[in-house]
Design a protein around this motif. Sequence first.
Motif, PDB file in Angstrom:
ATOM      1  N   ARG A  22       1.921   4.603  -7.356  1.00 43.43           N
ATOM      2  CA  ARG A  22       2.017   3.138  -7.424  1.00 43.43           C
ATOM      3  C   ARG A  22       3.473   2.685  -7.414  1.00 43.43           C
ATOM      4  O   ARG A  22       3.812   1.683  -6.780  1.00 43.43           O
ATOM      5  CB  ARG A  22       1.288   2.600  -8.658  1.00 43.43           C
ATOM      6  N   GLU A  23       4.342   3.406  -8.129  1.00 41.66           N
ATOM      7  CA  GLU A  23       5.775   3.066  -8.120  1.00 41.66           C
ATOM      8  C   GLU A  23       6.352   3.160  -6.706  1.00 41.66           C
ATOM      9  O   GLU A  23       7.131   2.299  -6.287  1.00 41.66           O
ATOM     10  CB  GLU A  23       6.556   4.007  -9.049  1.00 41.66           C
ATOM     11  N   ALA A  24       5.979   4.217  -5.978  1.00 48.59           N
ATOM     12  CA  ALA A  24       6.457   4.371  -4.598  1.00 48.59           C
ATOM     13  C   ALA A  24       5.962   3.210  -3.737  1.00 48.59           C
ATOM     14  O   ALA A  24       6.733   2.628  -2.957  1.00 48.59           O
ATOM     15  CB  ALA A  24       5.993   5.713  -4.020  1.00 48.59           C
ATOM     16  N   LEU A  25       4.701   2.839  -3.881  1.00 49.50           N
ATOM     17  CA  LEU A  25       4.158   1.716  -3.114  1.00 49.50           C
ATOM     18  C   LEU A  25       4.854   0.414  -3.499  1.00 49.50           C
ATOM     19  O   LEU A  25       5.216  -0.381  -2.630  1.00 49.50           O
ATOM     20  CB  LEU A  25       2.646   1.596  -3.323  1.00 49.50           C
ATOM     21  N   ASP A  26       5.031   0.195  -4.793  1.00 48.24           N
ATOM     22  CA  ASP A  26       5.678  -1.032  -5.271  1.00 48.24           C
ATOM     23  C   ASP A  26       7.074  -1.212  -4.687  1.00 48.24           C
ATOM     24  O   ASP A  26       7.543  -2.336  -4.532  1.00 48.24           O
ATOM     25  CB  ASP A  26       5.785  -1.043  -6.800  1.00 48.24           C
ATOM     26  N   SER A  27       7.750  -0.111  -4.391  1.00 50.25           N
ATOM     27  CA  SER A  27       9.105  -0.204  -3.841  1.00 50.25           C
ATOM     28  C   SER A  27       9.121  -0.071  -2.322  1.00 50.25           C
ATOM     29  O   SER A  27      10.197  -0.019  -1.715  1.00 50.25           O
ATOM     30  CB  SER A  27      10.010   0.853  -4.486  1.00 50.25           C
ATOM     31  N   GLY A  28       7.944  -0.025  -1.680  1.00 55.19           N
ATOM     32  CA  GLY A  28       7.875   0.046  -0.222  1.00 55.19           C
ATOM     33  C   GLY A  28       8.100   1.438   0.334  1.00 55.19           C
ATOM     34  O   GLY A  28       8.208   1.616   1.542  1.00 55.19           O
ATOM     35  N   GLU A  29       8.139   2.425  -0.526  1.00 55.07           N
ATOM     36  CA  GLU A  29       8.360   3.808  -0.090  1.00 55.07           C
ATOM     37  C   GLU A  29       7.033   4.454   0.307  1.00 55.07           C
ATOM     38  O   GLU A  29       6.541   5.370  -0.354  1.00 55.07           O
ATOM     39  CB  GLU A  29       9.042   4.606  -1.195  1.00 55.07           C
ATOM     40  N   VAL A  30       6.484   3.994   1.415  1.00 57.20           N
ATOM     41  CA  VAL A  30       5.165   4.470   1.837  1.00 57.20           C
ATOM     42  C   VAL A  30       5.213   5.921   2.319  1.00 57.20           C
ATOM     43  O   VAL A  30       4.202   6.625   2.232  1.00 57.20           O
ATOM     44  CB  VAL A  30       4.530   3.543   2.890  1.00 57.20           C
ATOM     45  N   GLU A  31       6.359   6.376   2.796  1.00 59.86           N
ATOM     46  CA  GLU A  31       6.472   7.785   3.190  1.00 59.86           C
ATOM     47  C   GLU A  31       6.392   8.691   1.957  1.00 59.86           C
ATOM     48  O   GLU A  31       5.745   9.737   1.997  1.00 59.86           O
ATOM     49  CB  GLU A  31       7.766   8.031   3.961  1.00 59.86           C
ATOM     50  N   GLY A  69      -8.008  -5.413  -6.389  1.00 61.87           N
ATOM     51  CA  GLY A  69      -7.925  -4.272  -7.285  1.00 61.87           C
ATOM     52  C   GLY A  69      -7.232  -3.049  -6.716  1.00 61.87           C
ATOM     53  O   GLY A  69      -7.165  -2.029  -7.390  1.00 61.87           O
ATOM     54  N   ARG A  70      -6.740  -3.118  -5.500  1.00 59.56           N
ATOM     55  CA  ARG A  70      -6.053  -1.968  -4.892  1.00 59.56           C
ATOM     56  C   ARG A  70      -4.551  -2.147  -4.995  1.00 59.56           C
ATOM     57  O   ARG A  70      -4.034  -3.262  -4.900  1.00 59.56           O
ATOM     58  CB  ARG A  70      -6.415  -1.857  -3.403  1.00 59.56           C
ATOM     59  N   ALA A  71      -3.843  -1.044  -5.173  1.00 59.87           N
ATOM     60  CA  ALA A  71      -2.386  -1.069  -5.154  1.00 59.87           C
ATOM     61  C   ALA A  71      -1.935  -1.436  -3.741  1.00 59.87           C
ATOM     62  O   ALA A  71      -2.573  -1.048  -2.757  1.00 59.87           O
ATOM     63  CB  ALA A  71      -1.836   0.302  -5.538  1.00 59.87           C
ATOM     64  N   LEU A  72      -0.863  -2.217  -3.668  1.00 61.33           N
ATOM     65  CA  LEU A  72      -0.342  -2.629  -2.368  1.00 61.33           C
ATOM     66  C   LEU A  72       1.102  -2.193  -2.231  1.00 61.33           C
ATOM     67  O   LEU A  72       1.855  -2.215  -3.200  1.00 61.33           O
ATOM     68  CB  LEU A  72      -0.384  -4.158  -2.222  1.00 61.33           C
ATOM     69  N   PRO A  73       1.501  -1.821  -1.010  1.00 59.88           N
ATOM     70  CA  PRO A  73       2.927  -1.594  -0.796  1.00 59.88           C
ATOM     71  C   PRO A  73       3.693  -2.900  -1.036  1.00 59.88           C
ATOM     72  O   PRO A  73       3.117  -3.986  -1.008  1.00 59.88           O
ATOM     73  CB  PRO A  73       3.011  -1.186   0.671  1.00 59.88           C
ATOM     74  N   ALA A  74       4.991  -2.781  -1.254  1.00 63.73           N
ATOM     75  CA  ALA A  74       5.840  -3.960  -1.431  1.00 63.73           C
ATOM     76  C   ALA A  74       5.726  -4.864  -0.210  1.00 63.73           C
ATOM     77  O   ALA A  74       5.453  -4.397   0.906  1.00 63.73           O
ATOM     78  CB  ALA A  74       7.294  -3.527  -1.611  1.00 63.73           C
ATOM     79  N   ASP A  75       5.923  -6.166  -0.415  1.00 63.30           N
ATOM     80  CA  ASP A  75       5.933  -7.074   0.724  1.00 63.30           C
ATOM     81  C   ASP A  75       6.958  -6.588   1.734  1.00 63.30           C
ATOM     82  O   ASP A  75       8.067  -6.187   1.366  1.00 63.30           O
ATOM     83  CB  ASP A  75       6.293  -8.493   0.276  1.00 63.30           C
ATOM     84  N   GLY A  76       6.584  -6.602   3.006  1.00 66.69           N
ATOM     85  CA  GLY A  76       7.496  -6.143   4.043  1.00 66.69           C
ATOM     86  C   GLY A  76       6.788  -5.996   5.370  1.00 66.69           C
ATOM     87  O   GLY A  76       5.607  -6.320   5.516  1.00 66.69           O
ATOM     88  N   VAL A  77       7.545  -5.491   6.322  1.00 65.72           N
ATOM     89  CA  VAL A  77       7.041  -5.221   7.665  1.00 65.72           C
ATOM     90  C   VAL A  77       6.991  -3.704   7.821  1.00 65.72           C
ATOM     91  O   VAL A  77       7.969  -3.012   7.532  1.00 65.72           O
ATOM     92  CB  VAL A  77       7.948  -5.868   8.732  1.00 65.72           C
ATOM     93  N   TYR A  78       5.843  -3.201   8.251  1.00 63.93           N
ATOM     94  CA  TYR A  78       5.584  -1.765   8.285  1.00 63.93           C
ATOM     95  C   TYR A  78       5.113  -1.304   9.654  1.00 63.93           C
ATOM     96  O   TYR A  78       4.431  -2.037  10.379  1.00 63.93           O
ATOM     97  CB  TYR A  78       4.500  -1.392   7.263  1.00 63.93           C
ATOM     98  N   PHE A  79       5.436  -0.057   9.953  1.00 65.40           N
ATOM     99  CA  PHE A  79       4.873   0.676  11.088  1.00 65.40           C
ATOM    100  C   PHE A  79       3.588   1.308  10.577  1.00 65.40           C
ATOM    101  O   PHE A  79       3.597   1.965   9.532  1.00 65.40           O
ATOM    102  CB  PHE A  79       5.871   1.733  11.564  1.00 65.40           C
TER     103      PHE A  79
END
Length: 187
Positions: A22-31, A69-79
């Motif tokens: 969740r911390e990785a997602l919250d910071s946009g670190e989807v990799e 109820g699902r964790a979301l990546p940080a707001d941003g533009v993603y591939f």
Amino acid sequence: FAVVAVEPLPEDGRTISATWIREALDSGEVELAAGLLGRPYCLDGVVGSGMRRGRQLGFPTANILPPHGRALPADGVYFVRASLGGGRGVSAEQDSAGERPVGSDAPLSALFGVVNLGSRPTFDEAERLIETHLLDYSGDLYGERIDVCFLRQIRGIRRFPGIDELRNQIERDVAVARSWAASEPNE
């Protein structure tokens, strides 16, 4: 049923956990999240109608609400890699190869795309959406289920002074996605 206990799995001196993911997602670190999960982080939903601004800008989007109820990546533009099941449109590649006729109910293979996850500050809209522009795809996806897997963050969300500046940035985002797609396996 049998219960099998497994030892905590360490990574870089830290135990892999839902909190870390969740911390990785919250910071946009989807990799990083994908590495911890052993697969990309995915969200799904049913495509609904939006303001049709993407279409007016030349980049139509399939819009879904973030699942409750699902964790979301940080707001941003993603591939992303998106999978469609039983959509009515076809990718340009599939159409030219004759692999899937228009109107077929067979599921499409995964397609790469660009997602804007979050608000739309250029239009003063705060509602969080998952807006997916699929590369080389045309068709009507309203009411269809789409599964969106986050591969890399392209950039954060920001306000643009006008529509032309936004359109130019989207063109750059799509170019980045195309270059990354060329080196990604499309499973």
